[in-house]
Motif scaffolding. Sequence first.
Motif, PDB file in Angstrom:
ATOM      1  N   GLU A 157       0.831  -1.214   0.000  1.00 41.71           N
ATOM      2  CA  GLU A 157       0.000   0.000   0.000  1.00 41.71           C
ATOM      3  C   GLU A 157       0.859   1.254   0.000  1.00 41.71           C
ATOM      4  O   GLU A 157       0.582   2.214  -0.712  1.00 41.71           O
ATOM      5  N   ARG A 158       1.907   1.218   0.845  1.00 42.23           N
ATOM      6  CA  ARG A 158       2.791   2.389   0.923  1.00 42.23           C
ATOM      7  C   ARG A 158       3.481   2.615  -0.415  1.00 42.23           C
ATOM      8  O   ARG A 158       3.575   3.743  -0.886  1.00 42.23           O
ATOM      9  N   GLN A 159       3.978   1.532  -0.998  1.00 48.17           N
ATOM     10  CA  GLN A 159       4.696   1.675  -2.267  1.00 48.17           C
ATOM     11  C   GLN A 159       3.802   2.313  -3.330  1.00 48.17           C
ATOM     12  O   GLN A 159       4.230   3.204  -4.053  1.00 48.17           O
ATOM     13  N   SER A 160       2.557   1.872  -3.396  1.00 44.34           N
ATOM     14  CA  SER A 160       1.685   2.442  -4.426  1.00 44.34           C
ATOM     15  C   SER A 160       1.357   3.906  -4.104  1.00 44.34           C
ATOM     16  O   SER A 160       1.194   4.733  -5.002  1.00 44.34           O
ATOM     17  N   TYR A 161       1.312   4.210  -2.788  1.00 46.30           N
ATOM     18  CA  TYR A 161       1.139   5.622  -2.385  1.00 46.30           C
ATOM     19  C   TYR A 161       2.341   6.470  -2.841  1.00 46.30           C
ATOM     20  O   TYR A 161       2.173   7.541  -3.426  1.00 46.30           O
ATOM     21  N   TYR A 162       3.569   5.932  -2.632  1.00 47.12           N
ATOM     22  CA  TYR A 162       4.780   6.653  -3.070  1.00 47.12           C
ATOM     23  C   TYR A 162       4.726   6.869  -4.579  1.00 47.12           C
ATOM     24  O   TYR A 162       5.113   7.927  -5.082  1.00 47.12           O
ATOM     25  N   ASP A 163       4.260   5.852  -5.296  1.00 51.24           N
ATOM     26  CA  ASP A 163       4.166   5.966  -6.756  1.00 51.24           C
ATOM     27  C   ASP A 163       3.167   7.054  -7.160  1.00 51.24           C
ATOM     28  O   ASP A 163       3.362   7.751  -8.160  1.00 51.24           O
ATOM     29  N   ARG A 164       2.119   7.209  -6.360  1.00 49.11           N
ATOM     30  CA  ARG A 164       1.113   8.228  -6.699  1.00 49.11           C
ATOM     31  C   ARG A 164       1.621   9.649  -6.442  1.00 49.11           C
ATOM     32  O   ARG A 164       1.258  10.579  -7.135  1.00 49.11           O
ATOM     33  N   ILE A 165       2.453   9.813  -5.417  1.00 51.42           N
ATOM     34  CA  ILE A 165       2.907  11.183  -5.096  1.00 51.42           C
ATOM     35  C   ILE A 165       4.149  11.592  -5.882  1.00 51.42           C
ATOM     36  O   ILE A 165       4.440  12.769  -6.030  1.00 51.42           O
ATOM     37  N   ARG A 166       4.902  10.586  -6.412  1.00 51.16           N
ATOM     38  CA  ARG A 166       6.145  10.895  -7.132  1.00 51.16           C
ATOM     39  C   ARG A 166       5.953  11.901  -8.275  1.00 51.16           C
ATOM     40  O   ARG A 166       6.739  12.841  -8.403  1.00 51.16           O
ATOM     41  N   PRO A 167       4.899  11.737  -9.127  1.00 52.40           N
ATOM     42  CA  PRO A 167       4.719  12.700 -10.228  1.00 52.40           C
ATOM     43  C   PRO A 167       4.503  14.132  -9.736  1.00 52.40           C
ATOM     44  O   PRO A 167       4.674  15.081 -10.500  1.00 52.40           O
ATOM     45  N   LEU A 168       4.104  14.277  -8.481  1.00 48.44           N
ATOM     46  CA  LEU A 168       3.910  15.625  -7.920  1.00 48.44           C
ATOM     47  C   LEU A 168       5.180  16.127  -7.248  1.00 48.44           C
ATOM     48  O   LEU A 168       5.188  17.157  -6.583  1.00 48.44           O
ATOM     49  N   HIS A 169       6.299  15.367  -7.432  1.00 44.34           N
ATOM     50  CA  HIS A 169       7.589  15.754  -6.837  1.00 44.34           C
ATOM     51  C   HIS A 169       7.493  15.839  -5.323  1.00 44.34           C
ATOM     52  O   HIS A 169       7.905  16.811  -4.699  1.00 44.34           O
ATOM     53  N   LEU A 170       6.893  14.822  -4.768  1.00 42.13           N
ATOM     54  CA  LEU A 170       6.776  14.693  -3.316  1.00 42.13           C
ATOM     55  C   LEU A 170       7.411  13.366  -2.901  1.00 42.13           C
ATOM     56  O   LEU A 170       7.288  12.369  -3.616  1.00 42.13           O
ATOM     57  N   THR A 171       8.120  13.386  -1.779  1.00 40.63           N
ATOM     58  CA  THR A 171       8.695  12.137  -1.261  1.00 40.63           C
ATOM     59  C   THR A 171       8.421  12.038   0.242  1.00 40.63           C
ATOM     60  O   THR A 171       8.325  13.067   0.930  1.00 40.63           O
ATOM     61  N   PRO A 172       8.275  10.814   0.742  1.00 43.41           N
ATOM     62  CA  PRO A 172       7.975  10.629   2.169  1.00 43.41           C
ATOM     63  C   PRO A 172       9.236  10.740   3.017  1.00 43.41           C
ATOM     64  O   PRO A 172      10.160   9.942   2.872  1.00 43.41           O
ATOM     65  N   LEU A 173       9.273  11.731   3.894  1.00 41.44           N
ATOM     66  CA  LEU A 173      10.452  11.927   4.742  1.00 41.44           C
ATOM     67  C   LEU A 173      10.748  10.694   5.598  1.00 41.44           C
ATOM     68  O   LEU A 173      11.899  10.340   5.808  1.00 41.44           O
ATOM     69  N   TRP A 174       9.693  10.014   6.038  1.00 41.12           N
ATOM     70  CA  TRP A 174       9.916   8.906   6.982  1.00 41.12           C
ATOM     71  C   TRP A 174      10.751   7.775   6.407  1.00 41.12           C
ATOM     72  O   TRP A 174      11.287   6.985   7.137  1.00 41.12           O
ATOM     73  N   GLU A 175      10.878   7.730   5.082  1.00 44.14           N
ATOM     74  CA  GLU A 175      11.739   6.702   4.474  1.00 44.14           C
ATOM     75  C   GLU A 175      13.215   7.119   4.483  1.00 44.14           C
ATOM     76  O   GLU A 175      14.096   6.302   4.291  1.00 44.14           O
ATOM     77  N   SER A 176      13.499   8.432   4.639  1.00 45.17           N
ATOM     78  CA  SER A 176      14.889   8.890   4.513  1.00 45.17           C
ATOM     79  C   SER A 176      15.405   9.637   5.728  1.00 45.17           C
ATOM     80  O   SER A 176      16.575  10.011   5.787  1.00 45.17           O
ATOM     81  N   LEU A 177      14.542   9.832   6.723  1.00 46.87           N
ATOM     82  CA  LEU A 177      14.918  10.679   7.867  1.00 46.87           C
ATOM     83  C   LEU A 177      16.224  10.238   8.527  1.00 46.87           C
ATOM     84  O   LEU A 177      17.109  11.052   8.787  1.00 46.87           O
TER      85      LEU A 177
END
Length: 347
Positions: free
Chosen positions: A8-28
């Motif tokens: 679910e998270r991966q598909s969420y990341y895929d949905r936000i990527r085209p908007l040039h958004l990334t989840p901080l919690w993966e890289s903090l």
Amino acid sequence: MPPDTSQERQSYYDRIRPLHLTPLWESLHALVPKEPTTPCVPALWRYDEIRPHLMASATLITAEEAVRRVLVLENPALPGSSSITQSLYAGLQLIMPGEVAPAHRHVQSALRFIVDGSGAYTTVGGERTTMQPGDFIITPSWDWHDHGNEGMAGNSEPVVWLDGLDIPMVRFFDAGFAENADAQVQLVAKPEGNSFARFGHNMVPVRHTHQSATSPIFSYPYARSREALAALQRQEAPDAWTGHKLRYINPLTGGSPMPTIATFLQLLPQGFAGKAHRSTDGSVYSVVEGSGVAEISGQFFNFGPRDTFVVPSWATLRLNASTDAVLFSFSDRPVQQAMGILRESFV
Ligand code: GTQ
């Protein structure tokens, strides 16, 4: 067991990527590490090994065509970056007798540490200074500078110096400007030694107007600095970590000679076995005299005259000298101090 959300998270990341958004919690954890995690590695360049290649470059291109004929010392772990640490650039520049490296200026500050040969000159702000091995010379940000080698009275030889510049820092800030002068060689408007007479003797002219962030002395002759170290060696016990280590200063401020780079000269007496220390400013060392071993985060590097080595940020350094040894070094310390982030550990 918590539900497996990875799909679910991966598909969420895929949905936000085209908007040039990334989840901080993966890289903090990587963005804000517990302690420095530099990609730089320790490395040593043996001058004897490099010199033939440097001399060969002179058969391929003139200093004039090259503008600056330099072999860049690139950190082995940062290929393509022209960087020796994340913030600093280093290279070995060669000027053959009769050559000129044409006048230009740039925002990047430069230091020259003379490694091999003598009799070349650099002209900075209309004043020429002749280079001797071990001299530390500054090119301030945005000052015109050209280099040449006319040889000294019947003694002309290739001259090699270590260039240290803040190129990666200026690149980081996207603040670089440069221009070439109309003439190859700038007009010499002041007598040699004028800056040193005015500012080099713990005195300054009472009505001077020097306003730059860079030291008004642009040549710190080795003879003077070496004399100070020799006196300290006779008079005092060496520091257990750094031996007899002096910091070059801007005589007007007591701070570093350049706003972005600090420079040092240290003497390790024969038999010196230094204690381990580390700091967040990665440093570049140039060996002037003597030999020994630099232990950098458990790796051993034998050093001798004219070698260059790099100590990455927060790497543990232990210096040993088998003969009296003199080391020049530089780092981005003043920038880290301005940011209030410099950390050191002496254990
Ligand atoms: O001498 O002006 O090693 O502009 C790199 C860039 C030297 C110089 C370098 C430069 C110079």
